[in-house]
Motif scaffolding. Structure first.
Motif, mmCIF file in Angstrom:
data_model
loop_
_atom_site.group_PDB
_atom_site.id
_atom_site.type_symbol
_atom_site.label_atom_id
_atom_site.label_comp_id
_atom_site.label_asym_id
_atom_site.label_seq_id
_atom_site.Cartn_x
_atom_site.Cartn_y
_atom_site.Cartn_z
ATOM 1 N N TYR A 162 0.847 -1.201 0.000
ATOM 2 C CA TYR A 162 0.000 0.000 0.000
ATOM 3 C C TYR A 162 0.878 1.245 0.000
ATOM 4 N N LEU A 163 1.973 1.193 0.736
ATOM 5 C CA LEU A 163 2.915 2.308 0.778
ATOM 6 C C LEU A 163 3.552 2.531 -0.597
ATOM 7 N N TRP A 164 3.963 1.458 -1.229
ATOM 8 C CA TRP A 164 4.563 1.533 -2.568
ATOM 9 C C TRP A 164 3.585 2.125 -3.578
ATOM 10 N N TRP A 165 2.358 1.634 -3.540
ATOM 11 C CA TRP A 165 1.338 2.080 -4.491
ATOM 12 C C TRP A 165 0.972 3.546 -4.251
ATOM 13 N N THR A 166 0.878 3.937 -3.000
ATOM 14 C CA THR A 166 0.501 5.311 -2.670
ATOM 15 C C THR A 166 1.596 6.295 -3.090
ATOM 16 N N ARG A 167 2.846 5.948 -2.804
ATOM 17 C CA ARG A 167 3.957 6.814 -3.225
ATOM 18 C C ARG A 167 3.936 7.034 -4.737
ATOM 19 N N MET A 168 3.606 6.003 -5.466
ATOM 20 C CA MET A 168 3.635 6.078 -6.918
ATOM 21 C C MET A 168 2.446 6.841 -7.491
ATOM 22 N N ARG A 169 1.292 6.733 -6.851
ATOM 23 C CA ARG A 169 0.059 7.253 -7.442
ATOM 24 C C ARG A 169 -0.356 8.636 -6.954
ATOM 25 N N ILE A 170 -0.098 8.953 -5.691
ATOM 26 C CA ILE A 170 -0.601 10.228 -5.168
ATOM 27 C C ILE A 170 0.512 11.270 -5.184
ATOM 28 N N LYS A 171 0.299 12.302 -5.991
ATOM 29 C CA LYS A 171 1.294 13.368 -6.141
ATOM 30 C C LYS A 171 0.788 14.721 -5.662
ATOM 31 N N LYS A 172 -0.458 14.742 -5.196
ATOM 32 C CA LYS A 172 -1.049 16.013 -4.775
ATOM 33 C C LYS A 172 -1.318 15.992 -3.275
ATOM 34 N N ARG A 173 -1.639 17.138 -2.745
ATOM 35 C CA ARG A 173 -1.955 17.264 -1.327
ATOM 36 C C ARG A 173 -3.461 17.397 -1.130
ATOM 37 N N TYR A 174 -3.919 16.922 0.010
ATOM 38 C CA TYR A 174 -5.338 17.006 0.349
ATOM 39 C C TYR A 174 -5.504 17.793 1.646
ATOM 40 N N ASP A 175 -6.684 18.385 1.800
ATOM 41 C CA ASP A 175 -6.981 19.118 3.031
ATOM 42 C C ASP A 175 -7.322 18.171 4.173
ATOM 43 N N LEU A 176 -7.842 16.986 3.823
ATOM 44 C CA LEU A 176 -8.249 16.001 4.828
ATOM 45 C C LEU A 176 -8.227 14.624 4.184
ATOM 46 N N ILE A 177 -7.763 13.635 4.931
ATOM 47 C CA ILE A 177 -7.814 12.245 4.483
ATOM 48 C C ILE A 177 -8.708 11.473 5.433
ATOM 49 N N HIS A 178 -9.707 10.799 4.858
ATOM 50 C CA HIS A 178 -10.607 9.955 5.648
ATOM 51 C C HIS A 178 -10.329 8.509 5.249
ATOM 52 N N ALA A 179 -9.718 7.754 6.154
ATOM 53 C CA ALA A 179 -9.343 6.365 5.878
ATOM 54 C C ALA A 179 -10.380 5.410 6.438
ATOM 55 N N HIS A 180 -10.515 4.273 5.749
ATOM 56 C CA HIS A 180 -11.511 3.271 6.146
ATOM 57 C C HIS A 180 -10.882 1.908 6.401
ATOM 58 N N HIS A 181 -9.577 1.878 6.578
ATOM 59 C CA HIS A 181 -8.872 0.641 6.915
ATOM 60 C C HIS A 181 -7.590 1.037 7.641
ATOM 61 N N PRO A 182 -7.170 0.279 8.662
ATOM 62 C CA PRO A 182 -5.963 0.658 9.408
ATOM 63 C C PRO A 182 -4.720 0.836 8.543
ATOM 64 N N ILE A 183 -4.506 -0.056 7.585
ATOM 65 C CA ILE A 183 -3.329 0.081 6.729
ATOM 66 C C ILE A 183 -3.398 1.376 5.933
ATOM 67 N N ALA A 184 -4.558 1.673 5.376
ATOM 68 C CA ALA A 184 -4.718 2.917 4.619
ATOM 69 C C ALA A 184 -4.430 4.125 5.498
ATOM 70 N N ALA A 185 -4.941 4.101 6.731
ATOM 71 C CA ALA A 185 -4.748 5.236 7.635
ATOM 72 C C ALA A 185 -3.289 5.438 7.977
ATOM 73 N N LEU A 186 -2.608 4.370 8.363
ATOM 74 C CA LEU A 186 -1.224 4.499 8.823
ATOM 75 C C LEU A 186 -0.277 4.851 7.680
ATOM 76 N N VAL A 187 -0.539 4.317 6.497
ATOM 77 C CA VAL A 187 0.285 4.683 5.340
ATOM 78 C C VAL A 187 0.099 6.151 4.993
ATOM 79 N N MET A 188 -1.139 6.602 4.976
ATOM 80 C CA MET A 188 -1.407 7.997 4.615
ATOM 81 C C MET A 188 -0.756 8.953 5.611
#
Length: 376
Positions: free
Chosen positions: A78-104
């Motif tokens: 998830y960390l690898w995929w996120t680094r590669m895909r997300i290049k912009k900034r957000y005002d708020l991140i709402h995560a729905h899974h522990p891995i997603a939350a901790l990686v973000m």
């Protein structure tokens, strides 16, 4: 305000969370909010190699067990995929899974993080016989809750009972908010029908935690007593072969239809009579609210979020988990009394429309999101 909804499963995957969040996005987009979805494709496996470290515990104490090693590798992916895909900034991140939350939070430490904990992976694994209670995998997975408390700006869960469960693993459980899931009435609507033979339906993943063995035993008792019925089982999972053989052994295979996975079970649900799911544990149980909106009579177990949705005898019926005889008894009562069945179903639908509407979820989330607008 630019918000990222960070899922684990892609939105097209089965499950209340993955299927619900796109409707949340649709509602907020119509209100003029900027909201995007992000998830890990199923094909991404074994790509991540970056080291993982948590601030509240040393996960390597639990390394070497299949569940923990897979969890950490998934985190790396998830960390690898996120680094590669997300290049912009957000005002708020709402995560729905522990891995997603901790990686973000690792990648975007300055962005406010809201985490909704929808269910307990460790309880499911224990009930499904995959890990031992109190073992290293159990300790690892429950330690993740404290890590989430440390990293997230705010934690929300889906029922009061699950908040109580989480409180044993967090230092300040009073800060956990509760926002029950919500459902779009456009998807779940009743249909006028009359069935000469009672039609029972259950929709779930076919795993031991869902208690379908108890349901099959109850249905076998009903058949021995001379009742006619059809049991529709929608879903797939590792227990399917075992459950099909169990239906054969109990002499109810002809009365039971195994559909496998279905993307839109709500298209079938309104034509049945009784929804029954004797889960051994359930943080919320989204499918009960969905069935209620389809005007089905509800039968569940007095555990977790199910018992918060069903008031026994008023808008559905509750039985102890694992009690096939009690389950057969309440099913028999509903099958024999269509008026009682309808009255329970109508009360369940009224409560679901009031308590579990998507409008209510949007209103509650709007208040939460607005609190971070000043930081945007």
């Amino acid at each position: 305000m630019n918000i990222l909804q960070a899922l684990f499963f892609p939105p097209e995957q089965p499950g209340g969370v993955s299927s619900m969040v796109p409707y949340i996005q649709e509602r907020f987009t119509k209100k003029g909010w900027d909201m995007e979805l992000f998830s890990l494709p199923k094909r991404i496996r074994g790509k991540g190699t970056e080291e993982v470290a948590f601030s509240t515990f040393d996960w390597k104490r639990y390394a070497g067990t299949p569940v923990v090693d897979k969890y950490i590798q998934t985190y790396k992916d998830y960390l690898w995929w996120t680094r590669m895909r997300i290049k912009k900034r957000y005002d708020l991140i709402h995560a729905h899974h522990p891995i997603a939350a901790l990686v973000m939070k690792q990648l975007f430490p300055d962005t406010p993080l809201l985490m909704t904990i929808h269910s307990s992976f460790e309880r499911e694994l224990i009930l499904n016989g995959r890990i031992a209670e109190g073992g290293p995998e159990h300790s690892f997975l429950t330690s993740i809750y404290r890590e989430l408390e440390d990293k997230a700006n705010q934690i929300i869960t889906v029922s009061a009972s699950f908040k109580q469960y989480l409180s044993d693993y967090m230092q300040d459980p009073d800060k956990i908010g509760v926002i029950p899931n919500g459902f779009d009435e456009r998807r779940f609507r009743p249909s006028n029908h009359e069935n000469a033979v009672p039609q029972l339906i259950s929709v779930c993943r076919l795993v031991p935690a869902k208690g379908l063995d108890t349901l099959l035993q109850a249905c076998s008792e009903l058949k021995r007593k001379g009742h006619t019925f059809v049991l529709h089982l929608i879903g797939d999972g590792p227990s399917r072969t075992e459950l099909e053989q169990m239906a054969v052994d109990l002499n109810i295979y002809e009365e039971t239809i195994f559909y496998g996975y279905m993307l839109h079970p709500e298209e079938f649900m309104p034509f049945f009579d009784i929804f029954v799911l004797p889960s051994r544990a359930e943080a919320f149980g989204s499918v009960f609210a969905e069935a209620a909106l389809c005007l089905l009579a509800l039968v569940g177990t007095n555990v977790g979020g199910i018992a918060e949705q069903i008031e026994n005898g008023r808008n559905g019926l509750l039985v102890p988990p694992g009690d096939a005889h009690a389950l057969a008894g309440v099913l028999e009562k509903l099958m024999q009394d269509p008026s009682y069945r309808y009255n329970l179903a109508r009360a369940a639908r009224d409560k679901a429309k009031k308590t579990y509407s998507m409008n209510r979820v949007i209103q509650q989330l709007t208040k939460v999101y607005e609190a971070y607008r000043v930081h945007a």
